[in-house]
Design a protein around this motif. Structure first.
Motif, PDB file in Angstrom:
ATOM      1  N   GLU A   1       0.828  -1.204   0.000  1.00 12.90           N
ATOM      2  CA  GLU A   1       0.000   0.000   0.000  1.00 12.90           C
ATOM      3  C   GLU A   1       0.868   1.261   0.000  1.00 12.90           C
ATOM      4  OE1 GLU A   1      -3.045  -0.458  -0.563  1.00 12.90           O
ATOM      5  OE2 GLU A   1      -2.972  -2.619  -0.201  1.00 12.90           O
ATOM      6  N   ARG A   2       2.018   1.188   0.663  1.00  9.60           N
ATOM      7  CA  ARG A   2       2.929   2.332   0.679  1.00  9.60           C
ATOM      8  C   ARG A   2       3.426   2.647  -0.729  1.00  9.60           C
ATOM      9  NH1 ARG A   2       7.096   4.854  -0.091  1.00  9.60           N
ATOM     10  NH2 ARG A   2       7.529   3.239  -1.626  1.00  9.60           N
ATOM     11  N   ALA A   3       3.753   1.609  -1.479  1.00 14.84           N
ATOM     12  CA  ALA A   3       4.267   1.804  -2.835  1.00 14.84           C
ATOM     13  C   ALA A   3       3.235   2.498  -3.717  1.00 14.84           C
ATOM     14  CB  ALA A   3       4.673   0.460  -3.433  1.00 14.84           C
ATOM     15  N   TYR A   4       1.973   2.061  -3.621  1.00 15.86           N
ATOM     16  CA  TYR A   4       0.922   2.679  -4.450  1.00 15.86           C
ATOM     17  C   TYR A   4       0.679   4.117  -4.013  1.00 15.86           C
ATOM     18  CZ  TYR A   4      -3.572   3.518  -6.706  1.00 15.86           C
ATOM     19  OH  TYR A   4      -4.597   4.050  -7.450  1.00 15.86           O
ATOM     20  N   SER A   5       0.684   4.379  -2.719  1.00 14.26           N
ATOM     21  CA  SER A   5       0.497   5.745  -2.221  1.00 14.26           C
ATOM     22  C   SER A   5       1.629   6.654  -2.697  1.00 14.26           C
ATOM     23  CB  SER A   5       0.429   5.737  -0.690  1.00 14.26           C
ATOM     24  OG  SER A   5       0.272   7.040  -0.175  1.00 14.26           O
ATOM     25  N   ASP A   6       2.843   6.128  -2.705  1.00  6.20           N
ATOM     26  CA  ASP A   6       3.991   6.893  -3.175  1.00  6.20           C
ATOM     27  C   ASP A   6       3.830   7.213  -4.665  1.00  6.20           C
ATOM     28  OD1 ASP A   6       6.397   8.178  -2.780  1.00  6.20           O
ATOM     29  OD2 ASP A   6       7.627   6.379  -2.973  1.00  6.20           O
ATOM     30  N   TYR A   7       3.398   6.209  -5.425  1.00  6.05           N
ATOM     31  CA  TYR A   7       3.152   6.434  -6.851  1.00  6.05           C
ATOM     32  C   TYR A   7       2.110   7.535  -7.050  1.00  6.05           C
ATOM     33  CZ  TYR A   7       0.592   5.937 -11.196  1.00  6.05           C
ATOM     34  OH  TYR A   7      -0.077   6.221 -12.357  1.00  6.05           O
ATOM     35  N   CYS A   8       1.012   7.497  -6.271  1.00  4.28           N
ATOM     36  CA  CYS A   8      -0.047   8.500  -6.406  1.00  4.28           C
ATOM     37  C   CYS A   8       0.482   9.900  -6.112  1.00  4.28           C
ATOM     38  CB  CYS A   8      -1.219   8.170  -5.474  1.00  4.28           C
ATOM     39  SG  CYS A   8      -2.182   6.718  -5.990  1.00  4.28           S
ATOM     40  N   MET A   9       1.357  10.011  -5.106  1.00  4.08           N
ATOM     41  CA  MET A   9       1.939  11.314  -4.787  1.00  4.08           C
ATOM     42  C   MET A   9       2.734  11.853  -5.971  1.00  4.08           C
ATOM     43  SD  MET A   9       4.598  12.417  -1.733  1.00  4.08           S
ATOM     44  CE  MET A   9       5.995  11.524  -2.467  1.00  4.08           C
ATOM     45  N   TRP A  10       3.551  11.004  -6.559  1.00  6.58           N
ATOM     46  CA  TRP A  10       4.368  11.439  -7.681  1.00  6.58           C
ATOM     47  C   TRP A  10       3.504  11.707  -8.916  1.00  6.58           C
ATOM     48  CZ3 TRP A  10       9.980  11.441  -8.431  1.00  6.58           C
ATOM     49  CH2 TRP A  10      10.670  11.443  -7.208  1.00  6.58           C
ATOM     50  N   TYR A  11       2.389  10.978  -9.045  1.00  6.31           N
ATOM     51  CA  TYR A  11       1.503  11.217 -10.186  1.00  6.31           C
ATOM     52  C   TYR A  11       0.864  12.600 -10.080  1.00  6.31           C
ATOM     53  CZ  TYR A  11      -2.402  11.006 -13.400  1.00  6.31           C
ATOM     54  OH  TYR A  11      -3.294  11.306 -14.405  1.00  6.31           O
TER      55      TYR A  11
ATOM     56  N   ASP B   1       5.599  -2.638 -10.878  1.00  7.14           N
ATOM     57  CA  ASP B   1       5.941  -4.040 -11.095  1.00  7.14           C
ATOM     58  C   ASP B   1       7.403  -4.241 -10.691  1.00  7.14           C
ATOM     59  OD1 ASP B   1       6.620  -6.588 -12.058  1.00  7.14           O
ATOM     60  OD2 ASP B   1       5.252  -6.411 -13.753  1.00  7.14           O
ATOM     61  N   PRO B   2       7.690  -5.054  -9.649  1.00  2.87           N
ATOM     62  CA  PRO B   2       9.078  -5.206  -9.188  1.00  2.87           C
ATOM     63  C   PRO B   2      10.007  -5.831 -10.220  1.00  2.87           C
ATOM     64  CG  PRO B   2       7.647  -6.820  -8.137  1.00  2.87           C
ATOM     65  CD  PRO B   2       6.744  -5.868  -8.870  1.00  2.87           C
ATOM     66  N   ARG B   3       9.435  -6.432 -11.258  1.00  2.00           N
ATOM     67  CA  ARG B   3      10.281  -7.048 -12.288  1.00  2.00           C
ATOM     68  C   ARG B   3      10.845  -6.019 -13.251  1.00  2.00           C
ATOM     69  NH1 ARG B   3       5.915 -11.021 -14.810  1.00  2.00           N
ATOM     70  NH2 ARG B   3       5.084  -8.926 -15.177  1.00  2.00           N
ATOM     71  N   SER B   4      10.147  -4.890 -13.394  1.00  2.00           N
ATOM     72  CA  SER B   4      10.581  -3.934 -14.411  1.00  2.00           C
ATOM     73  C   SER B   4      10.214  -2.504 -14.052  1.00  2.00           C
ATOM     74  CB  SER B   4       9.929  -4.293 -15.753  1.00  2.00           C
ATOM     75  OG  SER B   4       8.508  -4.327 -15.628  1.00  2.00           O
ATOM     76  N   SER B   5      10.348  -2.134 -12.785  1.00  2.00           N
ATOM     77  CA  SER B   5       9.939  -0.807 -12.349  1.00  2.00           C
ATOM     78  C   SER B   5      10.762   0.275 -13.023  1.00  2.00           C
ATOM     79  CB  SER B   5      10.080  -0.685 -10.824  1.00  2.00           C
ATOM     80  OG  SER B   5       9.814   0.639 -10.413  1.00  2.00           O
ATOM     81  N   ARG B   6      10.074   1.330 -13.502  1.00  2.00           N
ATOM     82  CA  ARG B   6      10.759   2.464 -14.130  1.00  2.00           C
ATOM     83  C   ARG B   6      11.324   3.413 -13.090  1.00  2.00           C
ATOM     84  NH1 ARG B   6       6.531   4.847 -18.332  1.00  2.00           N
ATOM     85  NH2 ARG B   6       8.166   6.429 -18.518  1.00  2.00           N
TER      86      ARG B   6
ATOM     87  N   SER C   1      -5.003   6.146 -11.514  1.00  2.00           N
ATOM     88  CA  SER C   1      -5.172   4.825 -12.116  1.00  2.00           C
ATOM     89  C   SER C   1      -5.378   3.795 -11.020  1.00  2.00           C
ATOM     90  CB  SER C   1      -3.932   4.455 -12.938  1.00  2.00           C
ATOM     91  OG  SER C   1      -3.747   5.359 -14.009  1.00  2.00           O
ATOM     92  N   PRO C   2      -6.262   2.826 -11.223  1.00  2.00           N
ATOM     93  CA  PRO C   2      -6.465   1.787 -10.200  1.00  2.00           C
ATOM     94  C   PRO C   2      -5.217   0.922 -10.038  1.00  2.00           C
ATOM     95  CG  PRO C   2      -7.645   1.236 -12.224  1.00  2.00           C
ATOM     96  CD  PRO C   2      -7.129   2.638 -12.400  1.00  2.00           C
ATOM     97  N   PHE C   3      -5.151   0.263  -8.907  1.00  2.00           N
ATOM     98  CA  PHE C   3      -4.015  -0.599  -8.565  1.00  2.00           C
ATOM     99  C   PHE C   3      -4.360  -2.019  -9.027  1.00  2.00           C
ATOM    100  CE2 PHE C   3      -1.044  -1.598  -4.695  1.00  2.00           C
ATOM    101  CZ  PHE C   3      -0.095  -2.090  -5.576  1.00  2.00           C
ATOM    102  N   PRO C   4      -3.772  -2.495 -10.134  1.00  2.00           N
ATOM    103  CA  PRO C   4      -4.133  -3.817 -10.656  1.00  2.00           C
ATOM    104  C   PRO C   4      -3.822  -4.934  -9.655  1.00  2.00           C
ATOM    105  CG  PRO C   4      -2.876  -2.551 -12.265  1.00  2.00           C
ATOM    106  CD  PRO C   4      -2.770  -1.813 -10.963  1.00  2.00           C
ATOM    107  N   ASP C   5      -4.721  -5.896  -9.549  1.00  3.02           N
ATOM    108  CA  ASP C   5      -4.512  -7.023  -8.635  1.00  3.02           C
ATOM    109  C   ASP C   5      -3.240  -7.792  -8.966  1.00  3.02           C
ATOM    110  OD1 ASP C   5      -6.751  -6.442  -7.170  1.00  3.02           O
ATOM    111  OD2 ASP C   5      -8.037  -7.929  -8.140  1.00  3.02           O
ATOM    112  N   SER C   6      -2.925  -7.908 -10.260  1.00  4.33           N
ATOM    113  CA  SER C   6      -1.738  -8.670 -10.652  1.00  4.33           C
ATOM    114  C   SER C   6      -0.468  -7.995 -10.145  1.00  4.33           C
ATOM    115  CB  SER C   6      -1.688  -8.808 -12.176  1.00  4.33           C
ATOM    116  OG  SER C   6      -1.674  -7.521 -12.794  1.00  4.33           O
ATOM    117  N   VAL C   7      -0.423  -6.659 -10.207  1.00  4.26           N
ATOM    118  CA  VAL C   7       0.749  -5.921  -9.727  1.00  4.26           C
ATOM    119  C   VAL C   7       0.811  -5.990  -8.207  1.00  4.26           C
ATOM    120  CG1 VAL C   7       1.897  -3.679  -9.657  1.00  4.26           C
ATOM    121  CG2 VAL C   7       0.663  -4.384 -11.711  1.00  4.26           C
TER     122      VAL C   7
END
Length: 292
Positions: free
Chosen positions: A98-108, A122-127, A237-243
């Motif tokens: 949840e922290r990671a998604y919140s951080d993304y939202c802040m930067w968005y 995605d931890p496999r290919s995070s930009r 953007s919603p937080f995909p279940d797969s991610v």
């Protein structure tokens, strides 16, 4: 330096600003408002610069500061141990997914990242590695437990801020040695709410070069009126279940290490709760204090 009693060292997007402002409401506490980042990014400025950032009379009060970068910076633990060997450390953590998604939202909403959540989380290919790496609390905290006695470190949880803010603040105050009879005042609600109307990310990018120019006028009534005319609630953007699941799997070993380090069962972080409520919200800050 011996007058610095405590540091709030992180984590980012874990309601540490709420904790800071709640403590600042106490006249017995002295804290500078900005994050100083001295032991991470600004160490070359020297101790005199650092101490000059504290309000007058800080040496007669319980003095401390908040800089979330201390938890994540690999050099901060050594520097703090060298300069402040007796300091108390407050660590406020949040479910790392949840922290990671919140951080993304802040930067968005700042206009720094695009709408494709998967490309950033995605931890496999995070930009942007920060979104994922900042949630590796076990690895980060180990450096502090290696350098400070465990009774100088208080680990608390973001989820307790949501469910029992008054008790949560009382726990921190007790750890800092503040008098229990002092009225406990906490800031109701979120300090930084992602639903607050703001300029759209595209406009923020457009006006970014003028940010330093307009900063002194932010409290001007005319400026606020103009800002309000263009501000709108940001749609994320919603937080995909797969991610979400990939992040959960990625964090699992570190969550287990963190649990062993602080003597807590944190496996609730590794399971998707029923509905939207986070199972980790059951973790009580008072229980953490007893355990640590």
């Amino acid at each position: 330096m011996k007058d610095i009693d405590f540091l709030i060292i992180g984590a980012t997007k874990s309601a540490t600003t709420w904790l800071q402002r709640s403590l600042q409401a106490d006249p017995l506490v002295s804290m500078p408002s900005p994050e100083l980042h001295y032991f991470s990014r600004e160490f070359s400025k020297g101790d005199d610069w650092y101490l000059s950032q504290f309000p007058p009379r800080a040496d007669t009060l319980t003095a401390g500061e908040k800089s979330n970068s201390y938890l994540e910076d690999p050099e901060a633990a050594d520097r703090i141990a060298s300069k402040l060997p007796d300091v108390k450390l407050v660590v406020q953590l949040r479910n790392p997914v949840e922290r990671a998604y919140s951080d993304y939202c802040m930067w968005y909403r700042r206009g720094e990242v695009g709408r494709d959540v998967e490309s950033y989380l995605d931890p496999r290919s995070s930009r942007n590695a920060r979104f994922v790496s900042l949630g590796l609390y076990g690895r980060q905290l180990r450096a502090f437990y290696d350098r400070f006695p465990s009774d100088h470190i208080l680990v608390t949880f973001y989820e307790a801020v949501l469910t029992e803010p008054e008790q949560h603040l009382a726990t921190v105050r007790s750890f800092l040695g503040l008098p229990a009879e002092q009225s406990v005042s906490f800031i109701p609600g979120k300090v930084k709410d992602k639903s607050t109307p703001m300029l759209r990310p595209g406009l923020r990018r457009l006006f970014r070069p003028a940010k330093s120019v307009v900063a002194p006028f932010r409290d001007n009534p005319f400026f606020r009126k103009v800002h309000a005319a263009f501000a709108t609630e940001i749609r994320y953007s919603p937080f995909p279940d797969s991610v979400r699941q990939r992040l959960t799997d990625h964090y699992a070993p570190d969550v287990e290490e963190l649990g062993r380090l602080i003597g807590r069962d944190l496996t609730a972080w590794l399971h998707r709760p029923a509905g939207r409520r986070t199972v980790a919200s059951r973790i009580s800050s008072a229980e953490v204090l007893r355990e640590t």
